[in-house]
Design an enzyme around this catalytic site. Structure first.
Site, PDB file in Angstrom:
ATOM      1  N   THR A   3       1.701   9.392 -39.640  1.00  0.00           N
ATOM      2  CA  THR A   3       0.501   8.593 -39.937  1.00  0.00           C
ATOM      3  C   THR A   3       0.286   8.481 -41.440  1.00  0.00           C
ATOM      4  OG1 THR A   3      -1.916   8.652 -39.814  1.00  0.00           O
ATOM      5  CG2 THR A   3      -0.815  10.754 -39.584  1.00  0.00           C
ATOM      6  N   ASP A   4      -0.401   7.415 -41.849  1.00  0.00           N
ATOM      7  CA  ASP A   4      -0.739   7.283 -43.278  1.00  0.00           C
ATOM      8  C   ASP A   4      -1.758   8.331 -43.709  1.00  0.00           C
ATOM      9  OD1 ASP A   4      -3.021   6.258 -42.004  1.00  0.00           O
ATOM     10  OD2 ASP A   4      -3.021   4.348 -43.076  1.00  0.00           O
TER      11      ASP A   4
HETATM   12  P1  NAD Z   1      -2.634   9.177 -27.818  1.00  0.00           P
HETATM   13  O1  NAD Z   1      -3.618  10.279 -28.059  1.00  0.00           O
HETATM   14  O2  NAD Z   1      -3.083   7.932 -27.175  1.00  0.00           O
HETATM   15  O3  NAD Z   1      -1.412   9.731 -26.957  1.00  0.00           O
HETATM   16  C1  NAD Z   1      -0.846  10.980 -27.164  1.00  0.00           C
HETATM   17  C2  NAD Z   1       0.031  11.293 -25.959  1.00  0.00           C
HETATM   18  O4  NAD Z   1       0.669  12.570 -26.201  1.00  0.00           O
HETATM   19  C3  NAD Z   1      -0.743  11.419 -24.645  1.00  0.00           C
HETATM   20  O5  NAD Z   1      -0.084  10.697 -23.625  1.00  0.00           O
HETATM   21  C4  NAD Z   1      -0.730  12.915 -24.362  1.00  0.00           C
HETATM   22  O6  NAD Z   1      -0.766  13.216 -22.976  1.00  0.00           O
HETATM   23  C5  NAD Z   1       0.586  13.334 -25.004  1.00  0.00           C
HETATM   24  N1  NAD Z   1       0.603  14.767 -25.372  1.00  0.00           N
HETATM   25  C6  NAD Z   1      -0.334  15.442 -26.075  1.00  0.00           C
HETATM   26  N2  NAD Z   1       0.032  16.725 -26.184  1.00  0.00           N
HETATM   27  C7  NAD Z   1       1.231  16.866 -25.559  1.00  0.00           C
HETATM   28  C8  NAD Z   1       2.120  17.954 -25.353  1.00  0.00           C
HETATM   29  N3  NAD Z   1       1.845  19.184 -25.802  1.00  0.00           N
HETATM   30  N4  NAD Z   1       3.277  17.721 -24.675  1.00  0.00           N
HETATM   31  C9  NAD Z   1       3.569  16.481 -24.199  1.00  0.00           C
HETATM   32  N5  NAD Z   1       2.751  15.419 -24.358  1.00  0.00           N
HETATM   33  C10 NAD Z   1       1.593  15.606 -25.040  1.00  0.00           C
HETATM   34  O7  NAD Z   1      -1.991   8.905 -29.248  1.00  0.00           O
HETATM   35  P2  NAD Z   1      -1.521   7.518 -29.899  1.00  0.00           P
HETATM   36  O8  NAD Z   1      -2.683   6.871 -30.535  1.00  0.00           O
HETATM   37  O9  NAD Z   1      -0.682   6.780 -28.932  1.00  0.00           O
HETATM   38  O10 NAD Z   1      -0.614   8.076 -31.092  1.00  0.00           O
HETATM   39  C11 NAD Z   1       0.794   8.303 -30.904  1.00  0.00           C
HETATM   40  C12 NAD Z   1       1.356   8.880 -32.192  1.00  0.00           C
HETATM   41  O11 NAD Z   1       1.088   7.988 -33.282  1.00  0.00           O
HETATM   42  C13 NAD Z   1       0.740  10.233 -32.592  1.00  0.00           C
HETATM   43  O12 NAD Z   1       1.761  11.047 -33.086  1.00  0.00           O
HETATM   44  C14 NAD Z   1      -0.251   9.866 -33.673  1.00  0.00           C
HETATM   45  O13 NAD Z   1      -0.426  10.934 -34.587  1.00  0.00           O
HETATM   46  C15 NAD Z   1       0.434   8.679 -34.326  1.00  0.00           C
HETATM   47  N6  NAD Z   1      -0.478   7.722 -34.981  1.00  0.00           N
HETATM   48  C16 NAD Z   1      -1.446   7.078 -34.267  1.00  0.00           C
HETATM   49  C17 NAD Z   1      -2.274   6.163 -34.912  1.00  0.00           C
HETATM   50  C18 NAD Z   1      -3.339   5.396 -34.167  1.00  0.00           C
HETATM   51  O14 NAD Z   1      -4.010   4.570 -34.794  1.00  0.00           O
HETATM   52  N7  NAD Z   1      -3.509   5.563 -32.864  1.00  0.00           N
HETATM   53  C19 NAD Z   1      -2.139   5.931 -36.271  1.00  0.00           C
HETATM   54  C20 NAD Z   1      -1.163   6.621 -36.971  1.00  0.00           C
HETATM   55  C21 NAD Z   1      -0.324   7.490 -36.306  1.00  0.00           C
END
Ligand code: NAD
Length: 326
Positions: A127-128
């Site tokens: 992430t940023d």
């Molecule tokens: P989300 O919270 O919607 O989904 C996370 C998923 O990870 C869920 O399905 C959850 O069940 C699974 N999970 C959590 N802990 C786990 C574990 N111990 N073992 C297996 N599965 C597990 O998140 P998202 O918004 O889809 O983000 C996905 C990735 O992108 C993350 O790494 C996040 O840091 C990164 N990110 C997201 C954003 C955003 O705007 N949503 C921005 C920058 C980076």
């Protein structure tokens, strides 16, 4: 030759969109996908319904910190795209332990098993927020990491652990650092779906502080495009920022959502105490992925937001049960 791809966190917002895209009509056709997801409060099998009977899809419910499960899966896969994380900053402020466990220990468990199994490529989704906060200008990938929240600190740590496996062991690790994602299927605790669903229920939206915090917004279609470019054409050991090129304050977004849902500011906005340590502005410089891999964001924010509002209007049955978990 078909690539056997392990996608962690594939039942979440971005991971599920990535999987649906890979296995959809525009997908590359040469991948077999296994999703490993623990199905925490943020994981949702309904997000994968569309691909659940696809012949090149399988699902494993499991924890990325469980070395046995991870080791077994690594041995049967060629590449990994790692999304699984605790992802909500506010929850990390209430308690950071689960963030350190999942994001740091979980990433270590994965890269260590990937290295030992001889996996050919590991894409780590970051992430940023790892860069901290910036008043003017934008961060290139070479800027130092100065994370401020327990969430961003755990993500910065996981980036460094993943990159260390490249430098120490030669594992082909590629890291992406994207800005704020938006689009359909986003869990209704994050700003845009939280505000849409509140307004649809006739509730006030909670606006932090003075509403002046600025983020760059990236549509999930563009994010998936960027991830695929990095997976297929990026370079080992490199970090790639992925941005949407649309900086807006929370006030701007609130105004657009009120207009879209026919609500007015005075009766629908509640100013609430600012988030502790709230980063004022994020801005990634995505010149590297543009010039090196030809990435260009295609979805303009106004259009992407209108489509997102439409989706939530048409999919009440998807989000209503989730609001109880917020
Ligand atoms: P989300 O919270 O919607 O989904 C996370 C998923 O990870 C869920 O399905 C959850 O069940 C699974 N999970 C959590 N802990 C786990 C574990 N111990 N073992 C297996 N599965 C597990 O998140 P998202 O918004 O889809 O983000 C996905 C990735 O992108 C993350 O790494 C996040 O840091 C990164 N990110 C997201 C954003 C955003 O705007 N949503 C921005 C920058 C980076």
């Amino acid at each position: 030759m078909t690539t056997r791809l392990l996608v962690t966190g594939g039942a979440g917002f971005i991971g599920s969109h990535y999987v649906r895209t890979l296995l959809g009509p525009e997908g590359p056709g040469d991948v077999r996908v296994t999703v490993l997801d623990q199905l925490t409060y943020a994981g949702n099998l309904a997000n994968l319904e569309e691909v659940s009977s696809h012949p090149r899809f399988s699902f494993v419910q499991g924890d990325i910190c469980d070395a046995g499960t991870v080791e077994r899966l690594m041995g049967a896969h060629d590449q990994v795209v790692h999304f699984a994380a605790e992802s909500h900053v506010d929850r990390s402020i209430d308690g950071g332990a689960q963030f350190v466990r999942t994001n740091v220990l979980g990433t270590h468990t994965l890269v260590d098993a990937a290295h030992r199994a001889g996996v050919e490529r590991f894409v780590h989704i970051s992430t940023d927020e790892v860069y901290g906060s910036i008043d003017t200008g934008s961060w290139p990938e070479t800027d130092p990491l100065r994370p401020n929240s327990p969430y961003s600190a755990s993500k910065a740590s996981s980036d460094l652990v993943a990159l260390a496996y490249h430098r120490t062991h030669g594992l082909d690790v590629r890291v992406t650092r994207c800005s704020n994602n938006y689009g359909h299927h986003q869990f209704p605790e994050k700003l845009i779906p939280l505000f849409i669903t509140h307004l649809m229920q006739g509730r006030k939206v909670p606006l932090y502080g003075d509403g002046g915090n600025v983020r760059d917004w990236l549509h999930i279609d563009d994010h998936v495009q960027g991830i695929e470019l990095v997976r297929t054409r990026g370079r080992a050991g490199e970090v790639y920022n992925i941005g949407g090129g649309e900086e807006l304050s929370n006030n701007d977004i609130t105004r657009m959502l009120l207009d879209a849902l026919g609500a007015d500011w005075d009766s629908s906005v509640a100013y609430v105490e600012d988030r502790k340590g709230h980063d004022r502005r994020y801005s990634v410089d995505w010149t590297k992925i543009r010039t090196e891999l030809g990435y260009t964001p295609r979805v303009r924010f106004a259009e992407g937001l209108a489509a997102t509002v439409r989706w939530y209007r048409e999919h009440r049955a998807w989000w209503e049960p989730l609001t109880a978990r917020v």
